[in-house]
Design an enzyme around this catalytic site. Sequence first.
Site, PDB file in Angstrom:
ATOM      1  N   GLU A  34       0.838  -1.198   0.000  1.00 28.20           N
ATOM      2  CA  GLU A  34       0.000   0.000   0.000  1.00 28.20           C
ATOM      3  C   GLU A  34       0.877   1.253   0.000  1.00 28.20           C
ATOM      4  OE1 GLU A  34      -2.747   0.268   3.254  1.00 28.20           O
ATOM      5  OE2 GLU A  34      -3.840   1.898   2.299  1.00 28.20           O
TER       6      GLU A  34
ATOM      7  N   ASP B  99      -3.134   4.215  -2.542  1.00 28.01           N
ATOM      8  CA  ASP B  99      -4.343   4.693  -1.870  1.00 28.01           C
ATOM      9  C   ASP B  99      -4.614   6.095  -2.426  1.00 28.01           C
ATOM     10  OD1 ASP B  99      -5.819   4.397   1.214  1.00 28.01           O
ATOM     11  OD2 ASP B  99      -5.744   6.359   0.245  1.00 28.01           O
TER      12      ASP B  99
ATOM     13  N   HIS C 245       0.435   4.804   0.938  1.00 29.88           N
ATOM     14  CA  HIS C 245      -0.557   5.555   1.717  1.00 29.88           C
ATOM     15  C   HIS C 245       0.046   6.891   2.137  1.00 29.88           C
ATOM     16  CE1 HIS C 245      -3.328   6.498   4.982  1.00 29.88           C
ATOM     17  NE2 HIS C 245      -4.108   5.515   4.585  1.00 29.88           N
TER      18      HIS C 245
END
Lengths: 336, 131
Positions: A141, A173, A143
């Site tokens: 991810e 994200d 992020h």
Amino acid sequence: MGIKRGVSLYSYQQEQFFKRMDLRAQIKEVRESLNTDGIEIIDQQTIRDYPNPSDEFVDNWHALMDEFNMKAVTMDVYMDVLQFRDHVMTHDECAERLIGDIKLAARLGFENVRCLSAVPLDVMIKALPTAEKYNVRMGKEIHAPNPIDGKLVSEIVEYVDKTNTKFIGLVPDMGVFQFLPNNPSLEWSMRHGASREAVEIVKKACLMKKNEDEARQMILEGIQNPTDADLSLAFQVHMLSYSNPADIEKLVPYIVSIHGKFYEMTEIEGKPGQYEDKSINYADTIAALKKGGFEGYINSEYEGQRYQQDRGMEYLADEVEEVRRHHEMLARLIGE
Amino acid sequence: MYDKHILTDEGCRSIWERGKKVGYCVNIKINYYRGLPLSCIEEIALKVDGEEVNPETMLVQHNGREYRYMDLLTDDFPTDVYWIFGEKLRVVVQKEGGIEQGRHKVELTLKTRRTYTPTMVSTCEKILTFA
């Protein structure tokens, strides 16, 4: 083909917490109201008796996914590196955990697992033979506040280019394309002592791409006797990545799936029935993804509810409606 | 997270054994968006009508099993037993005479250890009606 739409059931967490929607109701909503098939889950939210669910749970899961003709896209996995009270987990222990999660994802029919931003690449590499064997891709991810053009991304890209593996990639994200603090969190701050003037200053600081210290200075200069709540708004600036949506185009070959983070969908002025999140640049990001030929899933990840749980039940966010609005926007920007 | 809602108003009651009240219980939910191993509980602290509950008198019941609260805090407590997201965890206070039927002020402090953010300290105060 084209970009596909899905939902992370994270979006309906509050409905689950208050037992207003069970797993079946959540999946039914995605199929019947959003008219799509992509499902993403948080393992420790959706899987009863994780990490060792019963055969009954697994059978029921497959029956539900078949009944509504759904696709298990990505399972979000954790490590809880502090789960042992007496030590922080070693990389080997983390890899063992990840290997178990990959097998569980395969058992539930998921194509991918999402690893947290903080998971070191060497842990993912240790799990790579299992990922290959079970045909489950691992995506790290990306992020906020990490940027889309930073080290977390480049080390994955370099590794993939070197090895040509399909089993390691990225889960960006959409929060990395956030350019303003989200409105529900600002409303929360104002209910807890921050002034509207300080909020406006911080929004301005974000648009000027200031850092946290500079934003704090702007609050000190702009407000007489600022409160702690006013000053703590500067942290909002720290959480922004200031990433450029165009930068995602060249990353398309490495993307496993995308978290469609959002906080609040409001009607676009003069366009009834059309919605936007005023803090995240979806339009330019989806345009760049289309240009790059992305054909994977963007899975809604609604997170505005957490800023509205400080008051009574009557003030809770409507997760179902928020996700419906998000899919109006996604379908329109994708060009379905 | 969910701070205002972690102390539920369901199932608050005295616990009876052989015709005598031997304790009382409240039901709480996790202060997070997902379940965590019970080994990630740093503290469950209760105050009832302003009086602190002795943690050594507390039992925890969840998903069909019962543990002494103090056992959860030991180093060798298993890490694969989870507090299920959204599901109640019953805290039983062993106390001769139980609790008087009716309304009582209950204050809960719940601390859970996280992976990528600091330990979350949540507090919740409610007037609960005990059966």
